[in-house]
Structure formats: structure tokens, C-alpha cells
Scaffold this motif. Structure first.
Motif, short mmCIF file in Angstrom:
data_model
loop_
_atom_site.label_atom_id
_atom_site.label_comp_id
_atom_site.label_asym_id
_atom_site.label_seq_id
_atom_site.Cartn_x
_atom_site.Cartn_y
_atom_site.Cartn_z
N GLY A 374 0.82 -1.20 0.00
CA GLY A 374 0.00 0.00 0.00
C GLY A 374 0.86 1.25 0.00
N SER A 375 0.28 2.31 0.46
CA SER A 375 0.98 3.60 0.48
C SER A 375 1.27 4.04 1.90
CB SER A 375 0.13 4.66 -0.23
OG SER A 375 -1.13 4.79 0.42
N VAL A 376 2.10 5.06 2.03
CA VAL A 376 2.35 5.66 3.33
C VAL A 376 1.08 6.42 3.73
CG1 VAL A 376 3.79 7.24 4.66
CG2 VAL A 376 4.80 5.87 2.83
N LEU A 396 6.09 -0.59 -0.14
CA LEU A 396 5.20 0.57 -0.22
C LEU A 396 5.35 1.27 -1.56
CD1 LEU A 396 5.77 1.94 3.39
CD2 LEU A 396 3.91 0.48 2.58
N LEU A 397 4.22 1.80 -2.04
CA LEU A 397 4.16 2.50 -3.31
C LEU A 397 3.69 3.93 -3.11
CD1 LEU A 397 2.38 -0.33 -5.35
CD2 LEU A 397 4.80 0.24 -5.49
N GLY A 398 3.67 4.68 -4.20
CA GLY A 398 3.16 6.04 -4.13
C GLY A 398 4.20 7.02 -3.65
N GLY A 399 3.73 8.17 -3.25
CA GLY A 399 4.63 9.22 -2.81
C GLY A 399 4.64 9.41 -1.31
N VAL A 400 5.46 10.36 -0.89
CA VAL A 400 5.52 10.72 0.53
C VAL A 400 4.43 11.77 0.78
CG1 VAL A 400 6.94 11.72 2.35
CG2 VAL A 400 7.98 10.25 0.61
N PRO A 401 3.51 11.52 1.72
CA PRO A 401 2.45 12.50 1.96
C PRO A 401 3.02 13.85 2.39
CG PRO A 401 1.95 10.41 3.04
CD PRO A 401 3.37 10.32 2.55
N GLY A 417 14.31 1.82 0.71
CA GLY A 417 14.12 0.44 0.31
C GLY A 417 12.69 0.07 0.02
N ASN A 418 11.91 0.99 -0.52
CA ASN A 418 10.56 0.70 -0.95
C ASN A 418 10.45 0.95 -2.45
OD1 ASN A 418 8.69 0.03 1.44
ND2 ASN A 418 9.88 1.76 2.24
N LYS A 419 9.26 1.20 -2.92
CA LYS A 419 9.04 1.53 -4.33
C LYS A 419 8.35 2.89 -4.43
CE LYS A 419 8.69 -3.36 -5.59
NZ LYS A 419 7.86 -4.42 -6.22
N LEU A 420 8.72 3.76 -3.52
CA LEU A 420 8.12 5.09 -3.51
C LEU A 420 8.63 5.91 -4.68
CD1 LEU A 420 8.46 5.76 0.33
CD2 LEU A 420 6.42 5.00 -0.91
N SER A 421 7.80 6.83 -5.13
CA SER A 421 8.16 7.61 -6.32
C SER A 421 7.66 9.04 -6.13
CB SER A 421 7.55 6.97 -7.57
OG SER A 421 6.14 6.87 -7.44
N GLY A 422 7.80 9.81 -7.21
CA GLY A 422 7.40 11.21 -7.16
C GLY A 422 8.51 12.08 -6.62
N PHE A 444 12.43 8.15 -6.33
CA PHE A 444 12.17 9.59 -6.28
C PHE A 444 12.90 10.29 -7.43
CE2 PHE A 444 11.75 8.47 -1.68
CZ PHE A 444 10.39 8.77 -1.58
N HIS A 445 12.25 11.29 -7.96
CA HIS A 445 12.86 12.07 -9.03
C HIS A 445 12.69 13.55 -8.74
CE1 HIS A 445 8.85 12.99 -10.63
NE2 HIS A 445 8.56 11.70 -10.48
N GLY A 446 13.25 14.36 -9.62
CA GLY A 446 13.21 15.80 -9.40
C GLY A 446 14.36 16.26 -8.55
N ALA A 447 14.29 17.50 -8.14
CA ALA A 447 15.39 18.12 -7.40
C ALA A 447 15.26 17.87 -5.90
CB ALA A 447 15.42 19.62 -7.68
N ILE A 448 16.39 17.99 -5.23
CA ILE A 448 16.39 17.94 -3.76
C ILE A 448 15.85 19.28 -3.27
CG2 ILE A 448 17.81 17.72 -1.69
CD1 ILE A 448 19.81 16.14 -3.37
#
Length: 818
Positions: A374-376, A396-401, A417-422, A444-448
Motif C-alpha cells: 500500500g501507500s504511506v 510501499l508504493l506512491g509518494g511521501v504525503p 528500500g521501498n518503491k516510492l516515487s514522485g 524519487f525524481h526531481g530536485a532535492i
């Protein structure tokens, strides 16, 4: 009437002040002061004013008529001497002796056994050595004995079992050994036993079950073995049972479920504890603390009865093998009283329920190393007290809330160590107390976000193994220790402001697209111990300022575009100069400093420090810290470095791996490399190095891997460098073993007894033919019939050699000699 009462009070006070301690007892105190060495609040203890000992001497309390000393309060006076005055035993009315929190040395005197009235003895927080005197068993009135935080050795005297009035025994943090005396069960009023961090061994005596008044049994971090006695169930008053970090085994006794007053049960890191969690533990209705962290042999399902305990605030099951095929029981998410929940690496599975938001008291949630999907949950933002949130190594999938940015108390966030993205939410920068941010190995992608770089308390930033791009924002936290951004697509240059991070120890930026030069400001970082900038597009030279990094023990600049010469000052890099393995990097930047034990019992809270609390809440934080087993890695390979190898490298005796391969280095191999006695790997291949291989390399007794391939080396390979031919190939001028090319002048073949024969050289036809002609004439001159002799093995070798020559030179005529 009122005036008469005031007059009587004044007379009573006057009479009391005129009484004085007899000179002998005052002399005992003066002698004690001399042995303690130091003044503190005893500066007025002098023979001259001994008549005012009971009234003016600080720390001295006398009885009602000032005839006897009954209490001595001398804690925290900076005493550095010993409690060695023989006259101490003459203070027969002494009830309290407190010399705690000093720097006293020596052993406890046997004269203490003469103090028949002594009720409280506190010698804690000193540097006392020796053993506990058995004479303490004569202090029949003793109720409180505290000798913790010393260096006491030897066994616990069985004579302490004679102390019928003893209520509290505190011997933590010493070097005590031997077994627990069964005689302690005779102390019928004993309520608390504190023995943590000693070397007490053997089994816990079954007699412990006779201690009806026992409330605390704290013996963690010893060497106890055997089974957990079911007899504990007879200790009906027991509130705290702490046995962690011993070698106890077997199963948790079902009988412990009968302990109606049990508040805390700590059984973490017991080497041989196995079996399931007894459902009977659910009968301990007052239980607030349950910890079986780190017991990998335990297995079974998580009992529902455990999850229904109404007061359970701390539940730690890390490493318990949950063999149930069902998801985590739903009752777990209904434990609204929980403050600390740790079920990491329990093989648990299921959907991370949004109901977790109902656990509004949560301060620490550790679910790492499981199979949660599921997601966070966005509902985690409803836990305003959250300080530690660890969901790493799940599915876990999806993004960080973005709502996690509202957790103002959050100090540790680990989602790696999950499959989080965004994208990484900018809102995380609102967590102003965040110290550890670990989002490694996701998508994760994009800038810090710039907001993260501005976090003032951030100590560890681990974002490696993602798809992040853009430039590295200039970090501003003065507290940062560990920054790992490797394995992304970051570009641009390394911010020079990194040199302002005075506490930085680990810097990993490898495998990105960074360009520009290495900032010279890195030389300002005196604590910098590990630097990996490999596999980028860095240009320029190696900054000589790195010589100022006193702690540097790992430097990997390989696979860049660096040019110029290796700094001659490299020999002054002091971090590489020591071969002491005690200097190995043992950085654990992930220490969960935000974890506390405010939910525990009073007894537990008063003895467990924050550091211990951290270890109880999570023993595995160090999995995120790179702890080098073998320090001393210096890798400058795959660049465009030129010039000679500096002779000063020989000063770096702590280097175990040196890789200078795939550069444009020239000149010879410095003989000083033979001084790098810790060297295990040396790679100088694919350069333009010439000259001979120094024989001094034979002193590198730890060398396991040597590569000098494809250079311009020449001469004989030192016989003591026992490596295969593949270590030397691509050097036409090298000769000797293990290569097939013999060196000029070779040819003496030992055939025993000192006899040698010239080895033929087929390429020299004249020599071969000449040898053949001589051989033929020799044998022609011999008589046709010779006496038969037994041919010895040495001669057989000679004849075999001659025959071989004949075969090789077949067809060569004597005419060739002309």
C-alpha cells in the motif's frame, strides 16, 4: 503563657548548642577527611573547632544530644583518596554514609562491617576497585546498598544473604563476576536488585521465587545462561523484570502470565530464547512495557491477547519470526494507548492501515523489514507526538504525503528500500526538529528541495539510489554528519559551502553527473573520514588541502577526469598513516537521539539513560551506517593523472587498498611503497611506469593482490612476489618467474649436490651445436665396454638433459661450427 513557651524554646536551643561531640569521635572524622583527600564541604573539619562538629561541620548530622554521629553526607565533593581510615568502624551509631559521586579509589574497607547501625551505604559513582567485602553481611541494619558505577570485581558475597532488612541492592556498571548467590533469597524484605552491565554468569537460581517482596529484578547485559526460571511467577510483587542481553535460552515461561503487578518485561537480545510468545502474557493486565527485540529464534503468531492489554504503551518485537500467513491482527491498529511500536523484521505483511492515524500517542513507529504494502498513510499526520517513523524495506508504493510536514516533533524519518516515487515534498522542510532523513533506494525524481538543505538540526541525509536530478543545494545544517547522495543523476558542481559542515564525517556523491573541480574547502573538515566522489565528471587537480583532513581513511576519486600530479603532500594525510585497527571507522550517525522512555515505570526511567532507550527502541539503526571492517582505501584510478608516484606515499602505513591504475603516471615505482605494511591490494596497472619492481615490496606481508599490467617495467620480478603471470602481463621488459621469459644470465639449473649444468638457449644456435659436439667427442673417447654402475638419480637428470639437447638440435651438423 505565650511568653513562657518562647522562653522554654530558647532554653532548649541554648542547651543543645552547648553540647558537643566528644574529641575522640571528632578525631575519627578528621582522620576520615584526610584519607578521602580533598576539601569539598569539609574544609571546616579541623581539630581546632571539633567542639562544633555537630553544629558547624557540613555533611555531619548527629543525634539529638550531639553525642554521636548518625549521618555523613559527603556526595559530590571531588574526593580523590580512599575510604581507608581504620577508625571508621568506631562510628558505631552511624546510620547513613554517602560518599557518592566523587573520584574515590581503592577498595571498600572491611571496617564497614563494624557499623551495626548502618542503614544506608552509597558509594556509587566513584572509581573503587577490589571486591565487595564479605563483612558487609554483618551490617544487620542495612536497608540500602548502592555501589553502582565503579570498577568492583569478583563475586557477589553470599554473606549479603544475612542482611534480613535489606530492601534495595544496586550494583550496576561494575566488573562483578561469579554467579548470583542463592542466599539472596534469604533477604526476605529485598525489593529491588540492580545488576546490569556486569559479568555475572551462571543460571538464575530457582530460589528467586522465595522473594515475595521483590519488585525489581534488573540484570541486563551480563553473562547469565540457562532457562528463565518459572519460579518468577511466585514473586507476586514483581513489577519490573529485565533480563536482556544475556545468554538465556528456552521459552518464555507461561507462568509469567500470573504476575498481576508486572509493569515491564524486557527480554531483548537473549541469545537462545526460542518458541512463541505465550498468550498468557495477555493476563498481565498492568503491563506497560513488552520487549523481545532481537530474538531471532522466537517464532509463531502475535497473540491477540497481547494486543488487548489496556495499558501497553511499548511493544517491541523486532526480529520475531511471525509465521502466521494472515496479515497483522487488526487489533494492533486499535491500541490507542501505544507510544512505542516496533515490529521490524518480523516477516509481517498486510496493508499499512490508515487506522494507524488513531494511535495519536505514538512517538515511535518502526515497521521496517517487513512485507507491508500500500501507500504511506496520510493519516500518520494525526500523530502529533511522532518522533521516530521507520517504514523502510517494505513494498510501499506512491509518494511521501505532504502532510508529514506537520509533524513538528519528528526527528527520524526512514522510508528507504521501498518503491516510492514522485518528488520529495518541500513540506518536509517544516519538520524543523528532523535529524535523520533516509529515503534511499526508491524511485524519487526531481530536485532535492532547498527546504531540506536548510534544516538546522539535520545530522544524516541519505537519498542515494534514486533518480534525483538538478544541483546539490548548499547544505546549511551545522550538525550534519552523514550525507550520501550517490547513485542519482545530480549535476553541476559540488557546493564549496560543504566545507562549512564542520561535523561532516561521511560524504558520498559517487555515480552522478557532477562536474567542476573538487572544492578545496573540503580541507576544512577535520572530522571527514569517508569521501567517495567516484564515477562523475570532475576535473582539475586533487586538492592539496585534503592533507588537513586528519580523520580521512577512505578516499575514492576514481572514474573522473582529474588531471595534474598526485600532491606531494599526500604523505601528510594523517588519517591514512595509522595501521591501528582500533582507528577503524565506526561511525553510526543514525543513532536515534529522539527516542526516550517517558512512558516507562518510575523504576525503569530512573536507571535507563537516553542512550539505552535508543538501543531498546531500535538495535538496527547501525544497518544504515557504513562501518568499515578494513579502513584505509585510497582509490585515484581511471583519471588523467600525470607525473611520478610520490615517494611520500610510503608514510601512509594505514592504507590497505591503493589503486592508481588507468592514469598516465610515469617514472618508477618508489621503493618507499614497501613501507606501507598494511597494504593488501596494490594496483598500478595501465600507466607509463618504468624501471624495475622494487624488491622492497616483499616486505608487504599482507599483500594479496598485486597488479602492474601494461606499463613499461623491466628487469627481473622479485622472487618473493608470488603472484601469477596475469599480475605482470603487458610489460615486455619484465622477465623471470612467473613469466615464461627468462632473464639474461639465467640458465643454471640445480640438479642436486651443488652440481649445475648450463641450460640451453635454443635461440643461440652456436652454443647449442657446440654443446652437442663436445658431448659427442666426450662419449666417443669413452671405452666401448664400461663396467656397469648403478645410475643415481642425479646422473639420470644429467643424461636426460643431454638427450633433450640432442632432440632439440636434431639436423644440426658439425659443419655449422665453421
Amino acid at each position: 503563657m505565650m511568653e513562657l513557651m518562647i522562653w522554654l524554646i530558647l532554653l532548649s536551643t541554648l542547651g543543645s548548642s552547648t553540647a558537643s561531640l566528644n574529641a575522640h569521635k571528632a578525631g575519627v572524622l578528621v582522620a576520615l577527611k584526610r584519607s578521602l583527600l580533598g576539601l569539598g564541604n569539609t574544609s571546616d573539619w579541623t581539630v581546632e573547632n571539633s567542639d562544633r562538629a555537630c553544629t558547624d561541620w557540613k555533611g555531619v548530622i548527629c543525634n539529638s544530644d550531639d553525642s554521636e554521629v548518625v549521618e555523613l553526607h559527603l556526595a559530590g565533593n571531588g574526593f580523590t583518596g580512599e575510604i581507608s581510615s581504620p577508625a571508621l568502624g568506631q562510628l558505631t551509631s552511624l546510620r547513613v554514609l554517602d560518599v557518592s559521586k566523587n573520584r574515590l579509589v581503592g577498595s571498600l574497607p572491611a571496617e564497614l562491617g563494624l557499623l551495626q547501625s548502618l542503614q544506608a551505604l552509597d558509594v556509587s559513582g566513584n572509581r573503587l576497585t577490589g571486591s565487595l567485602p564479605r563483612d558487609l553481611g554483618n551490617c544487620s541494619a542495612l536497608r540500602f546498598l548502592n555501589a553502582q558505577q565503579n570498577q568492583l570485581q569478583g563475586p557477589i558475597p553470599p554473606q549479603l544473604g544475612a542482611l534480613q532488612r535489606l530492601e534495595i541492592l544496586v550494583l550496576d556498571n561494575n566488573r562483578l563476576s561469579g554467579s548470583l548467590p542463592p542466599s539472596l533469597a534469604n533477604c526476605s524484605k529485598l525489593q529491588e536488585i540492580w545488576l546490569t552491565s556486569n559479568g555475572v554468569e551462571g543460571e538464575i537460581p530457582q530460589e528467586v521465587g522465595f522473594m515475595q517482596e521483590l519488585r525489581v529484578f534488573f540484570v541486563e547485559r551480563n553473562r547469565l545462561e540457562g532457562l528463565i526460571p518459572p519460579a518468577f511467577a511466585n514473586c507476586s510483587s514483581l513489577e519490573l523484570l529485565a533480563l536482556g542481553e544475556n545468554s538465556l535460552g528456552g521459552r518464555i515461561p507461561d507462568e509469567l502470565g500470573r504476575l498481576e503487578n508486572l509493569v515491564a518485561l524486557s527480554l531483548y537480545s537473549l541469545q537462545w530464547l526460542e518458541g512463541p510468545i505465550p498468550p498468557e502474557i495477555g493476563n498481565n493486565s498492568k503491563l506497560e512495557w513488552f520487549d523481545i527485540n532481537g530474538n531471532s529464534l522466537m517464532h509463531g503468531s502475535i497473540p491477540v491477547s497481547l494486543l488487548q492489554l489496556p495499558h501497553l504503551a511499548t511493544l517491541q518485537l523486532f526480529g520475531f519470526n511471525n509465521t502466521s500467513d494472515r496479515p497483522v491482527p487488526e487489533q494492533l491498529w486499535n491500541m490507542t494507548q501505544l507510544e512505542f511500536l516496533g515490529i521490524g523484521r518480523t516477516n509481517s505483511r498486510g496493508i499499512l492501515s490508515p487506522i494507524v492515524g488513531n494511535l495519536t500517542r505514538l512517538r515511535s513507529l518502526r515497521l521496517n523489514g517487513n512485507r507491508f504494502e500500500g501507500s504511506v498513510p496520510d493519516e500518520l499526520s494525526k500523530c502529533p507526538r511522532m518522533e521516530t517513523l521507520i517504514l523502510s524495506n517494505n513494498r510501499l508504493l506512491g509518494g511521501v504525503p505532504r502532510s508529514l510536514g506537520t509533524l513538528e516533533r519528528l526527528r527520524v524519518l526512514m522510508l528507504g528500500g521501498n518503491k516510492l516515487s514522485g518528488a520529495i515534498p518541500e513540506e518536509l522542510g517544516n519538520c524543523t526538529n528532523l535529524e535523520e532523513l533516509v529515503l534511499e533506494r526508491n524511485f524519487f525524481h526531481g530536485a532535492i528541495p532547498e527546504s531540506i538543505a536548510r534544516m538546522a538540526k539535520l545530522r544524516s541525509l541519505l537519498l542515494y539510489g534514486n533518480q534525483l536530478s538538478g544541483v546539490i543545494p548548499a547544505p546549511a545544517s551545522p550538525e550534519i554528519i552523514d550525507m550520501r547522495l550517490h547513485g542519482n543523476s545530480l549535476s553541476g558542481s559540488i557546493p564549496p559551502s560543504v566545507g562549512n559542515l564542520s561535523k561532516l564525517s561521511i560524504l558520498y556523491l559517487s555515480n552522478n553527473k557532477l562536474d567542476g573541480s573538487i572544492p578545496a574547502t573540503l580541507g576544512q573538515l577535520r572530522r571527514l573520514s569517508q569521501v567517495d566522489l567516484s564515477e562523475n565528471q570532475l576535473t582539475g587537480g586533487i586538492p592539496g588541502s585534503l592533507a588537513s583532513c586528519d580523520s580521512l581513511q577512505l578516499l575514492d576519486l576514481s572514474s573522473n577526469l582529474l588531471s595534474g600530479e598526485i600532491p606531494a603532500s599526500i604523505g601528510e594525510w594523517t588519517g591514512f598513516q595509522t595501521a591501528d585497527k582500533n582507528q577503524a571507522l565506526k561511525i553510526s550517525p543514525m543513532t536515534p537521539s529522539g527516542v526516550f522512555l517517558e512512558n516507562s515505570t518510575d523504576a525503569y526511567r530512573r536507571t535507563v539513560s537516553k542512550d539505552m532507550a535508543a538501543s531498546l527502541d531500535g538495535h538496527t539503526y547501525q544497518q544504515y551506517a557504513r562501518e568499515l571492517e578494513v579502513p584505509g582505501v585510497l582509490d585515484l584510478s581511471a583519471n588523467q593523472l600525470t607525473g611520478e608516484i610520490p615517494a611520500s606515499l610510503g608514510k601512509l602505513a594505514g592504507v590497505r587498498e591503493l589503486n592508481l591504475s588507468h592514469n598516465r603516471l610515469s617514472g618508477g615505482i618508489p621503493w618507499t611503497l614497501g613501507e606501507m605494511t598494511s597494504m593488501a591490494v596494490l594496483d598500478l596497472s595501465f600507466n607509463r611506469i618504468n624501471g624495475t619492481i622494487p624488491g622492497g615490496l616483499a616486505r608487504l606481508h599482507l599483500l594479496k593482490d598485486l597488479r602492474v599490467v601494461f606499463n613499461d617495467l623491466e628487469g627481473r620480478i622479485p622472487e618473493t612476489l608470488l603472484f601469477g603471470a596475469s599480475s605482470y602481463e603487458g610489460n615486455p621488459g619484465l622477465c623471470g618467474e612467473p613469466l615464461s621469459r627468462p632473464c639474461e644470465g639465467d640458465g643454471l639449473v640445480d640438479v642436486g649436490d651443488g652440481a649445475t649444468w648450463w641450460k640451453e638457449n635454443v635461440s643461440n644456435g652456436a652454443f647449442v651445436v657446440g654443446f652437442l659436439v663436445v658431448e659427442r667427442h666426450l662419449f666417443t673417447c669413452l671405452p666401448t665396454k664400461r663396467p656397469k654402475k648403478k645410475r643415481n638419480k642425479k646422473m639420470a637428470v644429467v643424461v636426460s638433459l643431454v638427450n633433450s639437447v640432442e632432440e632439440v638440435t636434431a639436423g644440426v651438423s658439425e659443419v655449422s661450427l665453421h
